[in-house]
Scaffold this active site. Sequence first.
Site, short mmCIF file in Angstrom:
data_model
loop_
_atom_site.label_atom_id
_atom_site.label_comp_id
_atom_site.label_asym_id
_atom_site.label_seq_id
_atom_site.Cartn_x
_atom_site.Cartn_y
_atom_site.Cartn_z
CG PHE A 78 -1.67 1.30 1.38
CD1 PHE A 78 -2.77 1.57 0.57
CD2 PHE A 78 -1.25 2.27 2.29
CE1 PHE A 78 -3.46 2.78 0.69
CE2 PHE A 78 -1.92 3.47 2.41
CZ PHE A 78 -3.04 3.72 1.61
CG HIS A 95 -4.69 -3.76 -12.87
ND1 HIS A 95 -4.56 -4.11 -11.55
CD2 HIS A 95 -5.80 -4.39 -13.33
CE1 HIS A 95 -5.55 -4.92 -11.21
NE2 HIS A 95 -6.32 -5.11 -12.28
CG ASP A 131 -6.54 -1.77 -9.32
OD1 ASP A 131 -5.46 -1.22 -9.07
OD2 ASP A 131 -6.80 -2.96 -9.02
CB SER A 640 12.49 -21.85 -58.34
OG SER A 640 12.82 -20.90 -57.35
CB CYS A 696 12.22 -32.14 -60.25
SG CYS A 696 12.56 -33.76 -59.57
#
Length: 897
Positions: A78, A95, A131, A640, A696
């Site tokens: 506090f 918070h 808060d 590629s 391929c």
Amino acid sequence: MKITVIGQSLFGQEVYKELRKEGHQIVGVFTIPDKDGKADPLATEAEKDGVPVFKFPRWRLKGKVIPELNVLPFCSQFIPMEVIDLPKHGSIIYHPSILPRHRGASAINWTLIHGDKKAGFTVFWADDGLDTGPILLQKKCEVLPDDTVNTLYNRFLFPEGVKGTVEAVQLIAKGIAPKIIQPEEGATYEGIQKKENAQVNWDQPAEAIHNWIRGNDKVPGAWSVVDGQKITFYGSSLVENGSSPDSQQLQIPGASRPGLVTKNGLVLYGNDGKTLLVKNLQFEDGKMIAASQYFKSGDDLTVDLTEEETKLAEEIRSIWKGILSNVDGIEDSTDFFKSGAASMDVVRLVEEVKIKTNGLELQNEDVYMATTFKDFVQMLVLKLRGDDSKEELHVDYVEMQVNNMTIRMPHQLFINGHFLDAEGQKSYETINPTDGKPICKVSLAQIPNVDKAVAAAKEAFENGQWGKMNARDRGRLLYKLADLMEEHQEELATIESIDSGAVYTLALKTHVGMSIQTFRYFAGWCDKIQGHTIPINQARPNRNLTFTKKEPIGVCGIIIPWNYPLMMLAWKAAACLAAGNTVVLKPAQVTPLTALKFAELTVKAGIPKGVINILPGAGSLVGQRLSDHPDVRKIGFTGSTSIGKQIMKSCAVSNVKKVSLELGGKSPLIIFSDCDLDKAIRMGMSSVFFNKGENCIAAGRLFVEEPIHDIFVKKVVEEVKKMKIGDPLDRSTDHGPQNHKAHLEKLIQYCQTGCQEGATLVCGGKQLPRPGFFFEPTVFTNVEDHMFIAKEESFGPVMIISKFNDIEGVLKRANDTEFGLASGVFTQDISKAMYVSEKLQAGTVFINTYNKTDVASPFGGFKQSGFGKDLGEISLPVLSTYVFTKNTISPPIFYAF
């Protein structure tokens, strides 16, 4: 600005450090008193920097420092309003909730307990309420289904909270910080969550129970009385049906049904009949166990220590003593946590053990589950011996009823033996090319995931079981993996078919069948990787000995294409693993599913964690990071030519890593008039249309001798029109959909270009008017050498036919390309066949056949089709890409006669 930081913990420490980095002057730090002789992390950091530190057990206005702003990143005390209001700008507080929701303590807990879909944090201006002050800044995130307080905090609230708090200070410094009055609508206040009020209420739905357990995980811990003692539950997740045939019932007072102890954990039921799964349990004495071990928790698992292990135990005792400085001595019964250890001490213990054991990585969970010194040493020794029980693999399957079976597909990244979500829960949809609809969402790897996977692979190579395993045992695991692939071959072929469009019968025989053969072939080579003894000039009179060894190179990055997803994985990974390396593999983004299913099978085969890691994702991100990563020692790439060049450059610039490339092709097939015409037509069609042309080594250009040209074209077109195009899972289908939409669009453009340049389109060239990515098999004639389609690869079902008249002329035309992957010749003249095969500039030459690859035959090209080999005898080119040769010269140690 001049700032005081009021708070504690690692969070406060990080905020403090970041504020200093931003140039703010920290004029004082106010924190809690030392606990058991140890300062709070915030205090430790500030004292190191020479910043005044004040440790008040309770607050009163002292007036020792006058700041411009108080920053309260995390504060459990506090603070008087005189202190709050003292600075010029007042005070701001972090918070961990989206205010006004969850005011008060334990905000993260209540976010989860209430089942909020969004979490977040607020930085607000302090006032005299709880808060309630005006909002300065807020950030939000999604709450994942199985988030706990820890995961939510570590993933978002901690890292983003530090950034957000510093951002708020910057806004104040610039004079643009807002003050938004909090609304009262939607405001909630819940008190601090304590152990005594964390008991589980079983008379509610499974999701509510799950939220209660995860909202109290790890502190204070949701509990219930079971078998007369208080049991705390950790690691909850919602499951569809967690029961299994070998489960044991556990009576839980107040629950609608008994719990079930299974091999995966404790299954619990809500009053709606739905289930959740709890992973760990903690007893009143603090001991934590895997929930699956509940009925075995009393078993005596004590092992006798060797002399070396006893020595290690004493070194570990010294580590415990260093952490638990408030304890007079460390006995076997000393409990780590009851002696005052906190979460930071767990991190320190894990790190010190890693250093002491040369790399053994404990998880924080291991410490929580072996809290006494004796249990900890036992656990540690078992792990070092490799005898600790294997962790159960948890897979979040996507299930589908298809092809008369249920397929179960993992869809997350596979890193260090676990399936997990990508950083930031990034994902994408993988599409079924048959209908163009999504199959499922797949995790999309990000750079932090790549780094984590590489670190896991490096650890497995340098310190794990894989690096210590003898070669024959390594081969045994690869044989077992091949057996499991065979057991699942129909499921794998079905997944391959729906993900890539491959015709199921071809997927079964080639995509999956050859993958199995590849792993079996290289499993047999594991214990045959050997060097040589070499005679040298200095052998006499000193009898020096020179020998070489073939040693694995370390972490290998493998980047594979989409045309044969599983087979390309096998071609590269099998040799890599046989040589003793570890792997981080990126499947093509459009075809990730068989690679992830393969990952699941590697765990079942017993491949140690970290050896194989699978990362679906973008090549520009994942592939590039692998190419740049300093801990990756080799890249194997199929794709590629343009991307191959970029990878080669990155490999050179980063750490001169080894690289093997299997790139583009424009393979010529020469058909002489003296050939077996029926066979040439049949094999010529296969050379182009096999696997929808997504091959391929496909014949990118057919040269047909003029005397048979017209009849060849006529018969080919007749055969093309007989081909059944349709659902790849239909056993009578000859030709399925192209792999993905972008490729289909490329083929359409390719054929349009051919027509525009003057080639004759005999048939095909269009997309079929049906759902999915279907393209007509296509035939072009009158193709001249300068045309685009004569030079560039289509990688699709497009046959390019040109006439020729003389052998030297056609050889010159066939070799007039920058590619050199494959080629072929059809003739019944063996002398002509051998001459042509010698002159063709390609890595593979087929004579009177095509597409006949085999695991024992080396595969690869040259020129701009790349370099390095896949497949073939491991002592030949393929091995050189995954090992290095170490030369050792030594005088004799002893002589044997």
